[in-house]
Design a protein around this motif. Structure first.
Motif, PDB file in Angstrom:
ATOM      1  N   TYR A  43      63.038 -71.731  -9.410  1.00 48.33           N
ATOM      2  CA  TYR A  43      63.559 -72.938  -8.428  1.00 48.33           C
ATOM      3  C   TYR A  43      64.293 -72.589  -7.874  1.00 48.33           C
ATOM      4  O   TYR A  43      64.756 -73.120  -6.509  1.00 48.33           O
ATOM      5  CB  TYR A  43      63.174 -74.316  -9.791  1.00 48.33           C
ATOM      6  N   ALA A  44      65.630 -72.550  -8.025  1.00 46.51           N
ATOM      7  CA  ALA A  44      67.087 -72.462  -7.556  1.00 46.51           C
ATOM      8  C   ALA A  44      67.096 -71.443  -6.195  1.00 46.51           C
ATOM      9  O   ALA A  44      67.624 -71.576  -5.745  1.00 46.51           O
ATOM     10  CB  ALA A  44      68.448 -71.781  -9.157  1.00 46.51           C
ATOM     11  N   LEU A  45      66.297 -70.186  -6.640  1.00 49.38           N
ATOM     12  CA  LEU A  45      66.089 -69.535  -6.043  1.00 49.38           C
ATOM     13  C   LEU A  45      65.506 -69.725  -4.457  1.00 49.38           C
ATOM     14  O   LEU A  45      66.037 -69.637  -3.623  1.00 49.38           O
ATOM     15  CB  LEU A  45      65.643 -68.173  -6.175  1.00 49.38           C
ATOM     16  N   VAL A  46      64.848 -71.322  -4.557  1.00 51.11           N
ATOM     17  CA  VAL A  46      63.555 -71.235  -3.479  1.00 51.11           C
ATOM     18  C   VAL A  46      64.241 -72.928  -3.359  1.00 51.11           C
ATOM     19  O   VAL A  46      63.416 -73.479  -2.646  1.00 51.11           O
ATOM     20  CB  VAL A  46      62.500 -70.757  -3.674  1.00 51.11           C
ATOM     21  N   SER A  47      64.932 -73.192  -3.577  1.00 52.79           N
ATOM     22  CA  SER A  47      64.936 -74.784  -3.886  1.00 52.79           C
ATOM     23  C   SER A  47      65.576 -75.564  -2.796  1.00 52.79           C
ATOM     24  O   SER A  47      64.652 -76.448  -2.038  1.00 52.79           O
ATOM     25  CB  SER A  47      66.476 -75.253  -4.849  1.00 52.79           C
ATOM     26  N   ARG A  48      66.556 -74.467  -1.233  1.00 47.14           N
ATOM     27  CA  ARG A  48      66.733 -74.926  -0.233  1.00 47.14           C
ATOM     28  C   ARG A  48      64.898 -75.261   1.143  1.00 47.14           C
ATOM     29  O   ARG A  48      65.427 -76.055   1.853  1.00 47.14           O
ATOM     30  CB  ARG A  48      67.817 -74.284   0.557  1.00 47.14           C
ATOM     31  N   ARG A  49      64.413 -74.025   0.454  1.00 46.99           N
ATOM     32  CA  ARG A  49      63.417 -73.858   1.565  1.00 46.99           C
ATOM     33  C   ARG A  49      62.227 -75.290   0.735  1.00 46.99           C
ATOM     34  O   ARG A  49      61.832 -75.554   1.927  1.00 46.99           O
ATOM     35  CB  ARG A  49      62.325 -72.304   1.095  1.00 46.99           C
ATOM     36  N   LEU A  50      62.494 -74.994  -0.639  1.00 45.47           N
ATOM     37  CA  LEU A  50      60.975 -76.447  -0.273  1.00 45.47           C
ATOM     38  C   LEU A  50      61.669 -77.587  -0.579  1.00 45.47           C
ATOM     39  O   LEU A  50      60.900 -78.880  -0.143  1.00 45.47           O
ATOM     40  CB  LEU A  50      61.050 -76.560  -2.818  1.00 45.47           C
ATOM     41  N   ALA A  51      63.084 -78.103  -0.341  1.00 47.56           N
ATOM     42  CA  ALA A  51      63.652 -79.220  -0.496  1.00 47.56           C
ATOM     43  C   ALA A  51      62.878 -79.776   1.340  1.00 47.56           C
ATOM     44  O   ALA A  51      63.362 -81.039   1.086  1.00 47.56           O
ATOM     45  CB  ALA A  51      65.422 -79.302   0.270  1.00 47.56           C
ATOM     46  N   SER A  52      62.432 -79.086   1.933  1.00 46.43           N
ATOM     47  CA  SER A  52      61.764 -80.114   3.582  1.00 46.43           C
ATOM     48  C   SER A  52      60.360 -80.119   3.232  1.00 46.43           C
ATOM     49  O   SER A  52      59.875 -80.720   4.438  1.00 46.43           O
ATOM     50  CB  SER A  52      62.211 -79.286   4.491  1.00 46.43           C
ATOM     51  N   VAL A  58      56.504 -80.333  -1.776  1.00 44.17           N
ATOM     52  CA  VAL A  58      56.292 -79.462  -2.521  1.00 44.17           C
ATOM     53  C   VAL A  58      58.039 -80.044  -3.527  1.00 44.17           C
ATOM     54  O   VAL A  58      59.368 -79.410  -3.197  1.00 44.17           O
ATOM     55  CB  VAL A  58      56.260 -78.260  -3.085  1.00 44.17           C
ATOM     56  N   SER A  59      57.699 -81.286  -4.371  1.00 42.15           N
ATOM     57  CA  SER A  59      59.885 -81.715  -5.022  1.00 42.15           C
ATOM     58  C   SER A  59      59.819 -80.665  -6.123  1.00 42.15           C
ATOM     59  O   SER A  59      58.524 -80.291  -6.656  1.00 42.15           O
ATOM     60  CB  SER A  59      59.593 -83.300  -5.504  1.00 42.15           C
ATOM     61  N   SER A  60      61.261 -80.863  -6.341  1.00 37.08           N
ATOM     62  CA  SER A  60      61.388 -80.116  -7.440  1.00 37.08           C
ATOM     63  C   SER A  60      60.864 -80.764  -9.017  1.00 37.08           C
ATOM     64  O   SER A  60      60.566 -79.996 -10.328  1.00 37.08           O
ATOM     65  CB  SER A  60      63.078 -80.513  -8.079  1.00 37.08           C
ATOM     66  N   ALA A  61      60.213 -81.763  -9.169  1.00 34.12           N
ATOM     67  CA  ALA A  61      59.665 -82.838  -9.708  1.00 34.12           C
ATOM     68  C   ALA A  61      58.485 -81.810 -10.447  1.00 34.12           C
ATOM     69  O   ALA A  61      58.248 -82.066 -11.261  1.00 34.12           O
ATOM     70  CB  ALA A  61      59.640 -84.407  -9.841  1.00 34.12           C
ATOM     71  N   MET A  62      57.804 -81.769  -9.147  1.00 30.80           N
ATOM     72  CA  MET A  62      56.680 -81.390  -9.093  1.00 30.80           C
ATOM     73  C   MET A  62      56.163 -79.962  -9.839  1.00 30.80           C
ATOM     74  O   MET A  62      55.399 -79.487 -10.482  1.00 30.80           O
ATOM     75  CB  MET A  62      55.914 -81.614  -7.596  1.00 30.80           C
ATOM     76  N   VAL A  63      57.181 -79.009  -9.328  1.00 28.76           N
ATOM     77  CA  VAL A  63      57.763 -77.547  -9.782  1.00 28.76           C
ATOM     78  C   VAL A  63      57.518 -77.595 -11.358  1.00 28.76           C
ATOM     79  O   VAL A  63      57.349 -77.259 -12.434  1.00 28.76           O
ATOM     80  CB  VAL A  63      58.095 -76.983  -9.027  1.00 28.76           C
TER      81      VAL A  63
END
Length: 435
Positions: free
Chosen positions: A18-27, A30-35
């Motif tokens: 998740y850390a490697l794609v966190s910036r792309r997913l931020a907008s 798909v939230s980090s909580a969902m992942v």
């Protein structure tokens, strides 16, 4: 390789991925909580069985307790008096009126939908599911299109209501026969969990803040070790609360307030505010560590609670979960904000963004450990409510923040006077989790 090692590798892999794609997913929706929750369901006994709740029970509970204690301390540490003075009518109403009403509404609605639970077990359901979690609706707190007053109010509320619900939780637990709190009795719980834990938190946090401020002023501590000092104080306050058979969580929460206050105020008379006046930079490491532990905790939640629950759903549980996320939150918010001058779209926006997260998960698992008679039902209710919150609040955060921001812009362009646009000066640095 044994099972514990495989579980560690799997959790580390999800976190790193998740850390490697966190910036792309931020907008995206798909939230980090969902992942992390979805990964937990996949890794749990419901699918791959990498994480075994029975085998890893001790480590799981330790992780969750550490995460909550650190989050409580860090949230309280960054609270400033002016957070409630400037625009404080909003968090003040949400906490002073909305929170008790939410607990009461959750209690009452549980009665017809969750038959078989006793009066105090029903009350416990209301208390466990009352606190909100800013991380699950991050865009609602950070979108520049949302008025600062609303962002500030939601953020302060979510940072304080988790600690404020703890006294309700321990007192309701004391009313249930067979629990450790019941063995102490209401009087014992009051003195140990509420009074003694509070005193210990004040002493440890206040002393820790003064010591750190003095060391910083004399340039005896590096910035890196100053940041490491913070979780040490949080751990000490939590541990002392447990040692005296009180509440480690209440002790950690109160210690955070005392620590932040002492760190800001322990300066010689007349000395100008220096770079350490704000607890923000010192709290940075603890906040990031708390975010990491909270994310892993959601993964564990998916494996231990949500995954197994998906095989045993009922309309009563799903119905109560939906009511908890809507009526139980939105109606008390509407009552709390009556006469505030805020427009209906604002009240609806604030009412909807009351996601349930880490606090509900940890308190729910603590109830499971107590062996309460209706524990299985309560665990399933918490699992479904938090699971739906992760999904619904995560998906709707970006969309509704943009829609609400568009309404505000159109209303302002039309020349309407909106109380929502009142500036919130000097509100200080408040923590918005970066999940």
């Amino acid at each position: 390789m044994n099972g514990e090692a495989w579980a560690m590798v799997a959790v580390a892999g999800v976190t790193a991925g998740y850390a490697l794609v966190s910036r792309r997913l931020a907008s995206t929706p798909v939230s980090s909580a969902m992942v992390f929750v979805a990964s937990g369901v996949l890794l749990g006994p419901a699918v791959l069985d990498v994480i075994d709740p029975e085998r890893d029970a001790g480590q799981i509970l330790t992780l969750l307790e550490a995460a909550l204690a650190l989050v409580l301390f860090s949230d309280a540490m960054t609270v400033r008096g002016r957070d409630l003075r400037f625009g404080g009518f909003l968090p003040g109403r949400l906490l002073g009126i909305g929170l008790p009403l939410s607990i009461g509404a959750g209690w009452l609605l549980a009665w017809p939908l969750l038959p078989g639970l006793t009066l105090w077990e029903l009350a416990l359901v209301g208390a466990v599911l009352a606190p909100t979690d800013a991380a699950l609706g991050k865009s609602a707190m950070t979108s520049p299109r949302v008025p600062a007053l609303v962002r500030h109010g939601l953020n302060v509320e979510s940072g304080l209501n988790d600690g404020m619900v703890l006294p309700f939780f321990v007192l309701f637990l004391a009313g249930i026969p067979g629990t450790s709190a019941a063995e102490e009795g209401i009087a014992g719980v009051f003195w140990r969990a509420l009074v003694l834990s509070t005193v210990l938190g004040l002493l440890v946090g206040g002393a820790g803040g003064r010591l750190l401020e003095a060391a910083q002023r004399r340039r005896r501590v590096s910035r890196e070790w100053a940041q490491l000092f913070v979780p040490a104080v949080a751990a000490a306050s939590y541990g002392l609360g447990v040692v005296v058979d009180g509440s480690g969580f209440i002790a950690a929460w109160v210690a955070g307030f005392a620590f932040g206050l002492a760190l800001r105020r322990s300066r010689p008379a007349g000395q100008a505010a220096g770079p350490h006046e704000d607890a923000g930079p010192t709290a940075a490491f603890s906040e990031r560590l708390g975010d990491l532990l909270a994310s892993v905790s959601l993964l564990v939640f998916g494996a231990v609670l949500l995954g197994p629950t998906l095989d045993d759903l009922s309309w009563r549980i799903v119905g109560y979960a939906m009511l908890s996320l809507t009526v139980v939150r939105m109606l008390p918010v509407a009552v709390a904000l009556a006469g505030s001058g805020l427009r209906p779209p604002t009240v609806a926006y604030i009412g909807w963004f009351g996601p349930r997260g880490l606090v509900s998960v940890v308190l729910g698992l603590l109830v499971l450990e107590e062996g309460v008679r209706g524990v299985d039902l309560l665990g399933r209710v918490v699992a479904v409510t938090v699971g739906l919150s992760v999904l619904l609040h995560g998906v709707s955060a970006v969309v509704l923040a943009d829609r609400y921001g568009r309404w505000r812009e159109e209303a302002t362009a039309a020349g309407r006077e909106l109380r929502e646009t009142v500036p919130v000066p000097g509100s200080g640095r408040r923590r918005v989790p970066g999940w």
